[in-house]
Design a protein around this motif. Structure first.
Motif, PDB file in Angstrom:
ATOM      1  N   ILE A  12       0.839  -1.197   0.000  1.00 12.49           N
ATOM      2  CA  ILE A  12       0.000   0.000   0.000  1.00 12.49           C
ATOM      3  C   ILE A  12       0.874   1.248   0.000  1.00 12.49           C
ATOM      4  O   ILE A  12       0.612   2.231  -0.716  1.00 12.49           O
ATOM      5  CB  ILE A  12      -0.954  -0.003   1.215  1.00 12.49           C
ATOM      6  CG1 ILE A  12      -1.954  -1.165   1.091  1.00 12.49           C
ATOM      7  CG2 ILE A  12      -1.696   1.316   1.336  1.00 12.49           C
ATOM      8  CD1 ILE A  12      -2.817  -1.376   2.307  1.00 12.49           C
ATOM      9  N   PHE A  13       1.947   1.214   0.779  1.00 14.98           N
ATOM     10  CA  PHE A  13       2.918   2.310   0.817  1.00 14.98           C
ATOM     11  C   PHE A  13       3.516   2.559  -0.568  1.00 14.98           C
ATOM     12  O   PHE A  13       3.628   3.709  -1.016  1.00 14.98           O
ATOM     13  CB  PHE A  13       4.014   1.955   1.828  1.00 14.98           C
ATOM     14  CG  PHE A  13       5.269   2.775   1.725  1.00 14.98           C
ATOM     15  CD1 PHE A  13       5.349   4.020   2.313  1.00 14.98           C
ATOM     16  CD2 PHE A  13       6.373   2.287   1.054  1.00 14.98           C
ATOM     17  CE1 PHE A  13       6.508   4.780   2.220  1.00 14.98           C
ATOM     18  CE2 PHE A  13       7.537   3.029   0.956  1.00 14.98           C
ATOM     19  CZ  PHE A  13       7.602   4.285   1.541  1.00 14.98           C
ATOM     20  N   ALA A  14       3.882   1.472  -1.265  1.00 12.43           N
ATOM     21  CA  ALA A  14       4.465   1.608  -2.607  1.00 12.43           C
ATOM     22  C   ALA A  14       3.473   2.245  -3.571  1.00 12.43           C
ATOM     23  O   ALA A  14       3.846   3.088  -4.406  1.00 12.43           O
ATOM     24  CB  ALA A  14       4.903   0.244  -3.129  1.00 12.43           C
ATOM     25  N   GLY A  15       2.203   1.877  -3.473  1.00 12.80           N
ATOM     26  CA  GLY A  15       1.185   2.469  -4.338  1.00 12.80           C
ATOM     27  C   GLY A  15       0.993   3.956  -4.078  1.00 12.80           C
ATOM     28  O   GLY A  15       0.821   4.743  -5.009  1.00 12.80           O
ATOM     29  N   ILE A  16       1.043   4.345  -2.796  1.00 16.86           N
ATOM     30  CA  ILE A  16       0.870   5.762  -2.451  1.00 16.86           C
ATOM     31  C   ILE A  16       2.051   6.583  -2.959  1.00 16.86           C
ATOM     32  O   ILE A  16       1.881   7.645  -3.569  1.00 16.86           O
ATOM     33  CB  ILE A  16       0.722   5.922  -0.921  1.00 16.86           C
ATOM     34  CG1 ILE A  16      -0.592   5.284  -0.445  1.00 16.86           C
ATOM     35  CG2 ILE A  16       0.761   7.390  -0.524  1.00 16.86           C
ATOM     36  CD1 ILE A  16      -0.710   5.168   1.050  1.00 16.86           C
ATOM     37  N   ILE A  17       3.261   6.081  -2.714  1.00 14.90           N
ATOM     38  CA  ILE A  17       4.468   6.795  -3.144  1.00 14.90           C
ATOM     39  C   ILE A  17       4.490   6.955  -4.668  1.00 14.90           C
ATOM     40  O   ILE A  17       4.894   7.992  -5.197  1.00 14.90           O
ATOM     41  CB  ILE A  17       5.732   6.056  -2.655  1.00 14.90           C
ATOM     42  CG1 ILE A  17       5.848   6.145  -1.148  1.00 14.90           C
ATOM     43  CG2 ILE A  17       6.981   6.621  -3.316  1.00 14.90           C
ATOM     44  CD1 ILE A  17       6.022   7.546  -0.617  1.00 14.90           C
ATOM     45  N   ALA A  18       4.034   5.915  -5.377  1.00 13.32           N
ATOM     46  CA  ALA A  18       4.044   5.963  -6.843  1.00 13.32           C
ATOM     47  C   ALA A  18       3.122   7.057  -7.376  1.00 13.32           C
ATOM     48  O   ALA A  18       3.322   7.549  -8.490  1.00 13.32           O
ATOM     49  CB  ALA A  18       3.633   4.609  -7.413  1.00 13.32           C
ATOM     50  N   ARG A  19       2.116   7.455  -6.598  1.00 17.30           N
ATOM     51  CA  ARG A  19       1.162   8.475  -7.050  1.00 17.30           C
ATOM     52  C   ARG A  19       1.621   9.892  -6.752  1.00 17.30           C
ATOM     53  O   ARG A  19       1.039  10.849  -7.266  1.00 17.30           O
ATOM     54  CB  ARG A  19      -0.202   8.244  -6.387  1.00 17.30           C
ATOM     55  CG  ARG A  19      -0.938   7.035  -6.921  1.00 17.30           C
ATOM     56  CD  ARG A  19      -2.288   6.890  -6.244  1.00 17.30           C
ATOM     57  NE  ARG A  19      -3.094   8.096  -6.409  1.00 17.30           N
ATOM     58  CZ  ARG A  19      -3.838   8.351  -7.478  1.00 17.30           C
ATOM     59  NH1 ARG A  19      -3.852   7.498  -8.489  1.00 17.30           N
ATOM     60  NH2 ARG A  19      -4.548   9.453  -7.538  1.00 17.30           N
ATOM     61  N   PHE A  20       2.636  10.054  -5.916  1.00 15.75           N
ATOM     62  CA  PHE A  20       3.057  11.395  -5.518  1.00 15.75           C
ATOM     63  C   PHE A  20       3.437  12.289  -6.703  1.00 15.75           C
ATOM     64  O   PHE A  20       3.000  13.446  -6.761  1.00 15.75           O
ATOM     65  CB  PHE A  20       4.210  11.306  -4.517  1.00 15.75           C
ATOM     66  CG  PHE A  20       3.760  11.139  -3.086  1.00 15.75           C
ATOM     67  CD1 PHE A  20       2.422  10.968  -2.787  1.00 15.75           C
ATOM     68  CD2 PHE A  20       4.677  11.168  -2.052  1.00 15.75           C
ATOM     69  CE1 PHE A  20       1.991  10.801  -1.486  1.00 15.75           C
ATOM     70  CE2 PHE A  20       4.259  11.004  -0.737  1.00 15.75           C
ATOM     71  CZ  PHE A  20       2.910  10.829  -0.447  1.00 15.75           C
ATOM     72  N   PRO A  21       4.260  11.815  -7.657  1.00 19.48           N
ATOM     73  CA  PRO A  21       4.610  12.701  -8.782  1.00 19.48           C
ATOM     74  C   PRO A  21       3.391  13.180  -9.567  1.00 19.48           C
ATOM     75  O   PRO A  21       3.291  14.368  -9.903  1.00 19.48           O
ATOM     76  CB  PRO A  21       5.524  11.815  -9.645  1.00 19.48           C
ATOM     77  CG  PRO A  21       6.088  10.806  -8.703  1.00 19.48           C
ATOM     78  CD  PRO A  21       5.000  10.539  -7.731  1.00 19.48           C
ATOM     79  N   LEU A  77      -0.625  10.223   3.892  1.00 17.62           N
ATOM     80  CA  LEU A  77       0.494  10.670   4.714  1.00 17.62           C
ATOM     81  C   LEU A  77       0.589   9.860   5.999  1.00 17.62           C
ATOM     82  O   LEU A  77       1.680   9.464   6.435  1.00 17.62           O
ATOM     83  CB  LEU A  77       0.322  12.159   5.034  1.00 17.62           C
ATOM     84  CG  LEU A  77       1.504  12.889   5.638  1.00 17.62           C
ATOM     85  CD1 LEU A  77       2.693  12.874   4.692  1.00 17.62           C
ATOM     86  CD2 LEU A  77       1.117  14.318   5.980  1.00 17.62           C
ATOM     87  N   LEU A  78      -0.560   9.601   6.591  1.00 18.69           N
ATOM     88  CA  LEU A  78      -0.607   8.815   7.825  1.00 18.69           C
ATOM     89  C   LEU A  78      -0.055   7.409   7.606  1.00 18.69           C
ATOM     90  O   LEU A  78       0.753   6.902   8.397  1.00 18.69           O
ATOM     91  CB  LEU A  78      -2.062   8.744   8.310  1.00 18.69           C
ATOM     92  CG  LEU A  78      -2.331   8.210   9.703  1.00 18.69           C
ATOM     93  CD1 LEU A  78      -1.620   9.042  10.737  1.00 18.69           C
ATOM     94  CD2 LEU A  78      -3.828   8.208   9.971  1.00 18.69           C
ATOM     95  N   ILE A  79      -0.477   6.757   6.511  1.00 21.43           N
ATOM     96  CA  ILE A  79      -0.004   5.410   6.206  1.00 21.43           C
ATOM     97  C   ILE A  79       1.496   5.420   5.904  1.00 21.43           C
ATOM     98  O   ILE A  79       2.248   4.579   6.408  1.00 21.43           O
ATOM     99  CB  ILE A  79      -0.796   4.816   5.022  1.00 21.43           C
ATOM    100  CG1 ILE A  79      -2.260   4.595   5.418  1.00 21.43           C
ATOM    101  CG2 ILE A  79      -0.183   3.507   4.551  1.00 21.43           C
ATOM    102  CD1 ILE A  79      -3.160   4.171   4.277  1.00 21.43           C
ATOM    103  N   VAL A  80       1.944   6.398   5.107  1.00 21.43           N
ATOM    104  CA  VAL A  80       3.354   6.458   4.717  1.00 21.43           C
ATOM    105  C   VAL A  80       4.254   6.605   5.943  1.00 21.43           C
ATOM    106  O   VAL A  80       5.236   5.871   6.103  1.00 21.43           O
ATOM    107  CB  VAL A  80       3.585   7.621   3.726  1.00 21.43           C
ATOM    108  CG1 VAL A  80       5.072   7.918   3.575  1.00 21.43           C
ATOM    109  CG2 VAL A  80       2.995   7.278   2.373  1.00 21.43           C
ATOM    110  N   VAL A  81       3.926   7.553   6.824  1.00 20.39           N
ATOM    111  CA  VAL A  81       4.772   7.790   7.999  1.00 20.39           C
ATOM    112  C   VAL A  81       4.799   6.566   8.903  1.00 20.39           C
ATOM    113  O   VAL A  81       5.860   6.150   9.389  1.00 20.39           O
ATOM    114  CB  VAL A  81       4.277   9.035   8.770  1.00 20.39           C
ATOM    115  CG1 VAL A  81       5.081   9.223  10.050  1.00 20.39           C
ATOM    116  CG2 VAL A  81       4.391  10.280   7.911  1.00 20.39           C
TER     117      VAL A  81
END
Length: 425
Positions: free
Chosen positions: A182-191, A399-403
């Motif tokens: 889930i973290f990888a999916g969120i980070i991939a959407r940041f750009p 942000l909550l999940i990532v941190v």
């Protein structure tokens, strides 16, 4: 220094292989998330997500796979739902609770196998609901029985493959595989999210943006604080004489996390929160009283304050629930008694278990309320400024999940480093 730690991590061959494996899994996940299913109308799909912004939360779980209508469009949602259902059933069926809590590692493996089996029908059911909804909104063309069967098989296979990859990551011992994917999916959407923000820049929303960024910093600080906070319960060990040597007689403590559930309450709460909206939107186009009720329910759930209140309550409840399932004070008390340990002033056995439960309930109250507050802070920001930007909700949750995932992964890697440092002595 931080860069010295990174160098140290990659100097250790076993740890380096584990990290490279996780990165390869991330790459496979992102590749699958960008392989679309056939027959999709891209323009109608984009309009669908603009109309039903509630599905943006589901898109958080899939890392953008849903709005691309990819082969892993459901992500790990069915697997998470299966785990929640089984853990709820442990409170109803004593035999299932015995398998999970009392049969050790073999019981956990059997319980996990039940979760894997339940994932398949749930993936098929959720996949059918999504396909039917997409057909109704003209996102995809009408599917023949063979095409429908093929699509459902592909969707279920994609979910099962992600579940397997997540379990492989967990086995490597550097974090929870589900959370990391889930973290990888969120980070991939940041750009793409930053690009979208730049394209749709509106000077009138500058106060909202500033408040959101300020609250983002507060969320990061709060999550770090609550994840690192401990309540230390003092433990003493009785002196024992064996031959010519004396053992024990030392004092230590039992660390109890303020939020032992980590990021899982957020993931569970979002999984449950999505279902009423999905079902209501699915039935909203029906004729008669069912369609009217579904439409009113969907409109009610779209209200940011309603969504925020339900989100807060579910996060707090799942913090208690997940801890109750995974943390057993009775087992800790029995282990302490076997090793000659005791809490000063508390009788060993049942009294110690009750004391640990007493402390846990009060510590968890702080953790649950704090986690729930942080979860809804972005929606509060939108309400204060009067600009109900739904991306605030998504951004805050992400942000909550990532941190939380970064903190947990750092803790796991630190434990791996310490284990290898002990081995060098």
């Amino acid at each position: 220094m931080w860069y010295q730690k990174i160098v140290q991590i990659f100097k250790i061959r076993d740890l380096r292989k584990k990290i490279i494996f996780v990165l390869i899994v991330f790459a496979i996940f992102r590749l699958m998330a960008n392989i679309p299913m056939p027959g999709v109308n891209a323009d109608n799909l984009r309009r669908f997500f603009e109309q039903f912004q509630m599905f943006g939360l589901l898109n958080v779980f899939t890392g953008g796979a849903l709005d691309r209508f990819s082969i892993v469009m459901l992500g790990l949602g069915p697997y998470i739902t299966a785990v929640i259902i089984l853990q709820l059933l442990t409170m109803i069926f004593p035999q299932l609770e015995k398998i999970y809590k009392e049969e050790g590692e073999a019981g956990r493996q059997k319980f996990n196998q039940y979760g894997r089996i339940l994932t398949v029908p749930l993936a098929i059911l959720q996949g059918y609901a999504m396909l039917a909804l997409f057909q109704r909104q003209n996102v995809i063309s009408h599917l023949s029985p063979i095409a429908l069967l093929t699509s459902l098989s592909t969707i279920a296979a994609g979910t099962v493959l992600l579940m397997w990859l997540g379990e492989l990551i967990t086995e490597k011992g550097i974090g929870n595989g589900v959370s990391l994917l889930i973290f990888a999916g969120i980070i991939a959407r940041f750009p793409s999210d930053i690009r979208q923000m730049a394209i749709t820049w509106d000077p009138t929303r500058i106060p909202s943006y500033l408040l959101f960024f300020a609250m983002s910093l507060a969320i990061i600080a709060g999550v770090v604080l609550i994840n690192e906070a401990r309540r230390n319960v003092p433990i003493s060990y009785a002196k024992r004489v064996r031959g010519m040597k004396m053992y024990g007689g030392v004092s230590t403590y039992l660390p109890m996390n303020v939020n032992p559930a980590g990021v899982m309450p957020i993931i569970f709460a979002l999984s449950i929160l999505l279902f009423p909206g999905m079902i209501a939107n699915f039935l909203a186009g029906s004729a008669g009283i069912i369609g009217a009720i579904a439409k009113n329910t969907a409109d009610f759930l779209k209200n940011v304050w309603v969504h925020g209140s339900l989100y807060f309550i579910l996060v707090a409840l799942f913090t208690y629930f997940y801890t109750a399932v995974t943390f057993n004070p009775k087992s800790i008390s029995e282990n302490l008694q076997k090793m000659g340990g005791f809490v000063p002033g508390i009788r060993p056995g049942e009294s110690t278990a009750n004391f640990i439960q007493y402390i846990l309930n009060r510590v968890l109250l702080i953790g649950a309320l704090f986690l729930g507050t942080i979860a809804v802070m972005p929606s509060i920001a939108g309400g204060i400024t009067g600009v109900m930007v739904f991306s605030f909700l998504i951004g805050g949750t992400s942000l909550l999940i990532v941190v939380s995932v970064v903190l947990e992964t750092m803790r796991q890697i630190k434990a791996q480093l310490q284990m290898r440092e002990y081995e060098t002595f």
